[in-house]
Design an enzyme around this catalytic site. Structure first.
Site, PDB file in Angstrom:
ATOM      1  N   ASP A  30       0.845  -1.193   0.000  1.00  0.00           N
ATOM      2  CA  ASP A  30       0.000   0.000   0.000  1.00  0.00           C
ATOM      3  C   ASP A  30       0.885   1.250   0.000  1.00  0.00           C
ATOM      4  OD1 ASP A  30      -3.204   0.544   0.915  1.00  0.00           O
ATOM      5  OD2 ASP A  30      -1.793   2.213   1.109  1.00  0.00           O
ATOM      6  N   ILE A  31       0.508   2.221  -0.800  1.00  0.00           N
ATOM      7  CA  ILE A  31       1.306   3.445  -0.959  1.00  0.00           C
ATOM      8  C   ILE A  31       1.259   4.322   0.299  1.00  0.00           C
ATOM      9  CG2 ILE A  31      -0.468   4.990  -1.915  1.00  0.00           C
ATOM     10  CD1 ILE A  31       1.607   5.716  -4.117  1.00  0.00           C
ATOM     11  N   ASN A  86     -13.142  -2.846   2.331  1.00  0.00           N
ATOM     12  CA  ASN A  86     -14.089  -1.734   2.451  1.00  0.00           C
ATOM     13  C   ASN A  86     -15.104  -1.843   1.323  1.00  0.00           C
ATOM     14  OD1 ASN A  86     -12.933  -0.486   4.734  1.00  0.00           O
ATOM     15  ND2 ASN A  86     -11.370   0.479   3.459  1.00  0.00           N
ATOM     16  N   GLY A  92     -15.418   4.034   3.603  1.00  0.00           N
ATOM     17  CA  GLY A  92     -14.072   4.507   3.314  1.00  0.00           C
ATOM     18  C   GLY A  92     -13.474   3.917   2.059  1.00  0.00           C
ATOM     19  N   GLN A  93     -14.294   3.234   1.252  1.00  0.00           N
ATOM     20  CA  GLN A  93     -13.745   2.720  -0.009  1.00  0.00           C
ATOM     21  C   GLN A  93     -13.473   3.891  -0.940  1.00  0.00           C
ATOM     22  OE1 GLN A  93     -16.090  -0.214  -2.200  1.00  0.00           O
ATOM     23  NE2 GLN A  93     -14.378  -0.666  -3.562  1.00  0.00           N
ATOM     24  N   HIS A  99     -10.410  -4.892  -3.403  1.00  0.00           N
ATOM     25  CA  HIS A  99      -9.074  -5.098  -2.844  1.00  0.00           C
ATOM     26  C   HIS A  99      -9.175  -5.521  -1.400  1.00  0.00           C
ATOM     27  CE1 HIS A  99     -10.171  -0.818  -2.443  1.00  0.00           C
ATOM     28  NE2 HIS A  99      -9.528  -0.844  -1.295  1.00  0.00           N
ATOM     29  N   HIS A 101      -7.199  -5.520   2.071  1.00  0.00           N
ATOM     30  CA  HIS A 101      -6.079  -4.974   2.845  1.00  0.00           C
ATOM     31  C   HIS A 101      -5.603  -6.053   3.821  1.00  0.00           C
ATOM     32  CE1 HIS A 101      -6.902  -0.557   2.145  1.00  0.00           C
ATOM     33  NE2 HIS A 101      -8.134  -0.990   1.959  1.00  0.00           N
TER      34      HIS A 101
HETATM   35  P1  AMP Z   1      -9.791   1.866   0.206  1.00  0.00           P
HETATM   36  O1  AMP Z   1      -9.926   3.039   1.110  1.00  0.00           O
HETATM   37  O2  AMP Z   1     -10.253   0.588   0.855  1.00  0.00           O
HETATM   38  O3  AMP Z   1     -10.418   2.088  -1.156  1.00  0.00           O
HETATM   39  O4  AMP Z   1      -8.248   1.643   0.026  1.00  0.00           O
HETATM   40  C1  AMP Z   1      -7.528   2.067  -1.089  1.00  0.00           C
HETATM   41  C2  AMP Z   1      -6.081   1.866  -0.726  1.00  0.00           C
HETATM   42  O5  AMP Z   1      -5.316   1.958  -1.896  1.00  0.00           O
HETATM   43  C3  AMP Z   1      -5.543   2.908   0.256  1.00  0.00           C
HETATM   44  O6  AMP Z   1      -5.014   2.246   1.413  1.00  0.00           O
HETATM   45  C4  AMP Z   1      -4.466   3.619  -0.548  1.00  0.00           C
HETATM   46  O7  AMP Z   1      -3.364   3.996   0.226  1.00  0.00           O
HETATM   47  C5  AMP Z   1      -4.106   2.581  -1.570  1.00  0.00           C
HETATM   48  N1  AMP Z   1      -3.570   3.112  -2.814  1.00  0.00           N
HETATM   49  C6  AMP Z   1      -4.077   4.089  -3.592  1.00  0.00           C
HETATM   50  N2  AMP Z   1      -3.309   4.299  -4.674  1.00  0.00           N
HETATM   51  C7  AMP Z   1      -2.286   3.409  -4.580  1.00  0.00           C
HETATM   52  C8  AMP Z   1      -1.141   3.126  -5.390  1.00  0.00           C
HETATM   53  N3  AMP Z   1      -0.901   3.802  -6.530  1.00  0.00           N
HETATM   54  N4  AMP Z   1      -0.296   2.164  -4.995  1.00  0.00           N
HETATM   55  C9  AMP Z   1      -0.521   1.487  -3.856  1.00  0.00           C
HETATM   56  N5  AMP Z   1      -1.587   1.690  -3.038  1.00  0.00           N
HETATM   57  C10 AMP Z   1      -2.447   2.655  -3.400  1.00  0.00           C
END
Ligand code: AMP
Ligand code: ZN
Length: 112
Positions: A30-31, A86, A92-93, A99, A101
């Site tokens: 995760d970024i 999510n 919070g999605q 995906h 986590h």
């Molecule tokens: P959600 O809030 O469940 O939709 O989670 C989306 C997740 O994607 C968050 O934890 C972000 O930090 C992660 N995210 C968004 N863009 C990227 C990216 N380019 N590379 C890795 N993780 C990402």
């Protein structure tokens, strides 16, 4: 999906730190990590949310858990990690490509 950030990560159009990849799934760090170990496991097929999973995708979505667990073990957090999906903006999605986590490496890794 042309405007989906995770579809672009799958094609390589957007770079990511990949951990695991096969024909069906991709795992990457995760970024914006919310725990010392925080990675995502996604299906390569574009499924927007958990509620959009259909019967034909049961095996695929189960695979996310198996691969996620393996990676958690490889990263030394098998004795304590949290699995989060999510569903919807209210939860919070932010990215509407299914995906999973995995958060570990500290006590009660939360919240999202
Ligand atoms: P959600 O809030 O469940 O939709 O989670 C989306 C997740 O994607 C968050 O934890 C972000 O930090 C992660 N995210 C968004 N863009 C990227 C990216 N380019 N590379 C890795 N993780 C990402
Ligand atoms: Zn997508």
């Amino acid at each position: 999906m042309t405007d989906c950030i995770f579809c672009k990560i799958i094609t390589g159009e957007i770079p990511s730190k990949k951990i695991y990849e096969d024909d069906d799934v991709l795992a990457f760090w995760d970024i914006s990590p919310q725990a010392p170990v925080h990675f995502l496991v996604i299906p390569k097929k574009h499924i927007p949310r958990p509620v959009d999973i259909t019967e034909v995708e049961e095996q695929l979505t189960g695979k996310l858990l198996r691969i996620g667990g393996q990676i958690a073990q490889e990263n030394g957090v098998e004795d304590g990690f949290r699995v989060v999906f999510n569903n919807g903006a209210k939860a919070g999605q932010v990215v509407f490509h299914l995906h999973m986590h995995i958060l570990g490496g500290k006590d009660r890794p939360w919240p999202m």
